[in-house]
Design a protein around this motif. Structure first.
Motif, PDB file in Angstrom:
ATOM      1  N   ARG B  73       0.854  -1.189   0.000  1.00  0.00           N
ATOM      2  CA  ARG B  73       0.000   0.000   0.000  1.00  0.00           C
ATOM      3  C   ARG B  73       0.885   1.233   0.000  1.00  0.00           C
ATOM      4  O   ARG B  73       1.907   1.286   0.697  1.00  0.00           O
ATOM      5  N   PRO B  74       0.503   2.228  -0.785  1.00  0.00           N
ATOM      6  CA  PRO B  74       1.357   3.401  -0.881  1.00  0.00           C
ATOM      7  C   PRO B  74       1.499   4.114   0.458  1.00  0.00           C
ATOM      8  O   PRO B  74       0.527   4.299   1.184  1.00  0.00           O
ATOM      9  N   HIS B  75       2.711   4.468   0.783  1.00  0.00           N
ATOM     10  CA  HIS B  75       2.986   5.226   1.994  1.00  0.00           C
ATOM     11  C   HIS B  75       4.303   5.945   1.769  1.00  0.00           C
ATOM     12  O   HIS B  75       5.047   5.616   0.855  1.00  0.00           O
ATOM     13  N   SER B  76       4.594   6.914   2.593  1.00  0.00           N
ATOM     14  CA  SER B  76       5.787   7.712   2.342  1.00  0.00           C
ATOM     15  C   SER B  76       6.950   7.280   3.225  1.00  0.00           C
ATOM     16  O   SER B  76       6.783   6.484   4.142  1.00  0.00           O
ATOM     17  N   HIS B  77       8.111   7.804   2.906  1.00  0.00           N
ATOM     18  CA  HIS B  77       9.329   7.400   3.594  1.00  0.00           C
ATOM     19  C   HIS B  77      10.126   8.596   4.083  1.00  0.00           C
ATOM     20  O   HIS B  77      10.023   9.687   3.533  1.00  0.00           O
ATOM     21  N   MET B  86      16.043   4.174   5.935  1.00  0.00           N
ATOM     22  CA  MET B  86      14.832   4.607   5.242  1.00  0.00           C
ATOM     23  C   MET B  86      13.651   4.113   6.067  1.00  0.00           C
ATOM     24  O   MET B  86      13.442   2.912   6.221  1.00  0.00           O
ATOM     25  N   LEU B  87      12.886   5.046   6.625  1.00  0.00           N
ATOM     26  CA  LEU B  87      11.799   4.679   7.532  1.00  0.00           C
ATOM     27  C   LEU B  87      10.441   4.978   6.934  1.00  0.00           C
ATOM     28  O   LEU B  87      10.289   5.897   6.145  1.00  0.00           O
ATOM     29  N   ASP B  88       9.444   4.215   7.354  1.00  0.00           N
ATOM     30  CA  ASP B  88       8.068   4.530   6.966  1.00  0.00           C
ATOM     31  C   ASP B  88       7.600   5.779   7.699  1.00  0.00           C
ATOM     32  O   ASP B  88       7.962   5.993   8.848  1.00  0.00           O
ATOM     33  N   LEU B  89       6.744   6.539   7.031  1.00  0.00           N
ATOM     34  CA  LEU B  89       6.119   7.685   7.696  1.00  0.00           C
ATOM     35  C   LEU B  89       4.611   7.558   7.524  1.00  0.00           C
ATOM     36  O   LEU B  89       4.136   7.165   6.465  1.00  0.00           O
ATOM     37  N   PRO B  90       3.861   7.902   8.564  1.00  0.00           N
ATOM     38  CA  PRO B  90       2.393   7.768   8.496  1.00  0.00           C
ATOM     39  C   PRO B  90       1.699   8.913   7.781  1.00  0.00           C
ATOM     40  O   PRO B  90       0.573   9.238   8.102  1.00  0.00           O
ATOM     41  N   VAL B  91       2.361   9.507   6.801  1.00  0.00           N
ATOM     42  CA  VAL B  91       1.691  10.546   6.025  1.00  0.00           C
ATOM     43  C   VAL B  91       0.795   9.845   5.007  1.00  0.00           C
ATOM     44  O   VAL B  91       1.274   9.040   4.220  1.00  0.00           O
ATOM     45  N   PRO B  92      -0.496  10.133   5.039  1.00  0.00           N
ATOM     46  CA  PRO B  92      -1.425   9.412   4.156  1.00  0.00           C
ATOM     47  C   PRO B  92      -1.178   9.709   2.685  1.00  0.00           C
ATOM     48  O   PRO B  92      -0.762  10.809   2.333  1.00  0.00           O
ATOM     49  N   GLY B 105      -1.010  17.011 -18.726  1.00  0.00           N
ATOM     50  CA  GLY B 105      -1.216  16.164 -19.889  1.00  0.00           C
ATOM     51  C   GLY B 105      -0.659  14.757 -19.798  1.00  0.00           C
ATOM     52  O   GLY B 105      -0.775  13.984 -20.739  1.00  0.00           O
ATOM     53  N   CYS B 106      -0.019  14.435 -18.674  1.00  0.00           N
ATOM     54  CA  CYS B 106       0.505  13.085 -18.549  1.00  0.00           C
ATOM     55  C   CYS B 106      -0.529  12.203 -17.847  1.00  0.00           C
ATOM     56  O   CYS B 106      -1.597  12.659 -17.470  1.00  0.00           O
ATOM     57  N   GLN B 107      -0.180  10.937 -17.731  1.00  0.00           N
ATOM     58  CA  GLN B 107      -1.071  10.012 -17.034  1.00  0.00           C
ATOM     59  C   GLN B 107      -0.321   9.447 -15.840  1.00  0.00           C
ATOM     60  O   GLN B 107       0.731   8.829 -15.989  1.00  0.00           O
ATOM     61  N   VAL B 108      -0.840   9.674 -14.647  1.00  0.00           N
ATOM     62  CA  VAL B 108      -0.122   9.302 -13.431  1.00  0.00           C
ATOM     63  C   VAL B 108      -0.753   8.071 -12.804  1.00  0.00           C
ATOM     64  O   VAL B 108      -1.967   8.001 -12.642  1.00  0.00           O
ATOM     65  N   GLU B 109       0.073   7.117 -12.458  1.00  0.00           N
ATOM     66  CA  GLU B 109      -0.448   5.928 -11.792  1.00  0.00           C
ATOM     67  C   GLU B 109      -0.233   5.964 -10.291  1.00  0.00           C
ATOM     68  O   GLU B 109      -1.007   5.429  -9.529  1.00  0.00           O
ATOM     69  N   ARG B 110       0.889   6.551  -9.890  1.00  0.00           N
ATOM     70  CA  ARG B 110       1.183   6.619  -8.472  1.00  0.00           C
ATOM     71  C   ARG B 110       2.312   7.600  -8.255  1.00  0.00           C
ATOM     72  O   ARG B 110       2.934   8.065  -9.207  1.00  0.00           O
ATOM     73  N   HIS B 111       2.571   7.908  -7.003  1.00  0.00           N
ATOM     74  CA  HIS B 111       3.732   8.732  -6.716  1.00  0.00           C
ATOM     75  C   HIS B 111       4.479   8.183  -5.509  1.00  0.00           C
ATOM     76  O   HIS B 111       3.956   7.374  -4.739  1.00  0.00           O
ATOM     77  N   GLU B 112       5.673   8.635  -5.408  1.00  0.00           N
ATOM     78  CA  GLU B 112       6.570   8.234  -4.329  1.00  0.00           C
ATOM     79  C   GLU B 112       6.946   9.512  -3.593  1.00  0.00           C
ATOM     80  O   GLU B 112       7.383  10.467  -4.223  1.00  0.00           O
ATOM     81  N   LEU B 113       6.730   9.494  -2.281  1.00  0.00           N
ATOM     82  CA  LEU B 113       7.014  10.700  -1.501  1.00  0.00           C
ATOM     83  C   LEU B 113       8.108  10.376  -0.493  1.00  0.00           C
ATOM     84  O   LEU B 113       7.903   9.578   0.428  1.00  0.00           O
ATOM     85  N   VAL B 114       9.273  10.943  -0.682  1.00  0.00           N
ATOM     86  CA  VAL B 114      10.402  10.665   0.204  1.00  0.00           C
ATOM     87  C   VAL B 114      10.849  11.943   0.901  1.00  0.00           C
ATOM     88  O   VAL B 114      11.281  12.895   0.248  1.00  0.00           O
ATOM     89  N   PHE B 115      10.738  11.938   2.216  1.00  0.00           N
ATOM     90  CA  PHE B 115      11.202  13.076   2.995  1.00  0.00           C
ATOM     91  C   PHE B 115      12.668  12.895   3.342  1.00  0.00           C
ATOM     92  O   PHE B 115      13.149  11.755   3.470  1.00  0.00           O
ATOM     93  N   GLU B 116      13.357  13.986   3.517  1.00  0.00           N
ATOM     94  CA  GLU B 116      14.745  13.911   3.951  1.00  0.00           C
ATOM     95  C   GLU B 116      14.908  14.735   5.212  1.00  0.00           C
ATOM     96  O   GLU B 116      14.399  15.850   5.293  1.00  0.00           O
TER      97      GLU B 116
END
Lengths: 137, 137
Positions: B73-77, B86-92, B105-116
């Motif tokens: 399930r998608p979640h951020s890091h 690299m840790l999980d973060l509970p950001v929805p 104009g593009c087609q997006v399937e998902r994204h990856e959100l990585v905090f530093e």
DNA sequence: TCTTTAATAGGAATTATTACTGTTTAGGAG
DNA sequence: CTCCTAAACAGTAATAATTCCTATTAAAGA
């Protein structure tokens, strides 16, 4: 997990992933399993991770090789799975995300937002050659 | 760009980054410059990119090596720059971001959100050894 | 149990990146 | 302008991450 056939190795690899919350690298998994599976090979770990990621049982984080950008201001990217390009996207940087992430007690300096999909250029090509739509590049 | 000293090579590398919007890899830059700078070496490209990234003149995208996760399930890091984890973060997961990205104009399937930043564990250590605060790991 | 073929082990090969060593050169002092 | 010194370079070796190849093993259906 009906990939093709059951294998002890794949099962154990998946177990390691479920147990620890540390997002191990292939090598970390290998090191962890090697003691109890002396004949395990690193190639097997890589192959099974790849396979499970393809099937959607696990997720692969981060891209293949480092890329660089002259644009220092934070902005997001689109990784086009069709042509492999990494493009800029005009989605504005949302500082609220950083503050939200800090709810868990960490300190956030910035974030990287990478979208995955098909870029507009490739979408155009699709329209031209609709027959290819089913193919899986 | 007052790093330490001027160098033709670094200037040209930076130029390439500014011109193209393609986020080239080190090797792509090398290939592009090699014809006009036959003595250029790949190590020089890597070293200068690293240097400019450290100084903040350019940005380095993506992390060092691929990591894997059993959580599909998608979640951020959070990438902790202190301990390298690299840790999980509970950001929805915010699907609205995907829709926003598709404005272009593009087609997006998902994204990856990585905090530093610094994870909460390392923040704790900091408090214990405040003297280290100035050090730059 | 036997057979078929996917999956493995082990190692070689490839790719990405960093490190090392001797040479060149930017740029300040004289 | 010339000389000096350390920073940056070229070239190459080394390391790390990952994939590829071939012979062997073993899952699972007949």
């Amino acid at each position: 997990m009906p990939i093709q056939r059951y294998s002890r190795q794949r099962e154990r690899i998946y177990q390691v992933l479920q147990e620890g919350r540390c997002h191990p690298t292939a090598e970390m998994i290998y090191d962890k399993l090697k003691p109890s599976m002396p004949r395990l090979s690193l190639g097997t770990v890589y192959r099974n991770l790849q396979q499970m990621a393809d099937e959607g049982y696990i997720r692969r984080l981060e891209g293949p090789s480092a890329r660089f950008d002259a644009e220092v201001r934070p902005h997001s990217h689109l990784y086009c799975r069709r042509c492999g390009r990494m493009l800029d996207l005009p989605v504005p940087y949302d500082e609220a995300l950083d503050r939200a992430a800090e709810e868990s007690g960490c300190q956030v300096e910035r974030h990287e937002l990478v979208f995955e999909g098909i870029c507009s250029a490739c979408m155009g090509k699709d329209r031209d050659q609709a027959a290819d739509a089913a193919s899986d590049i």
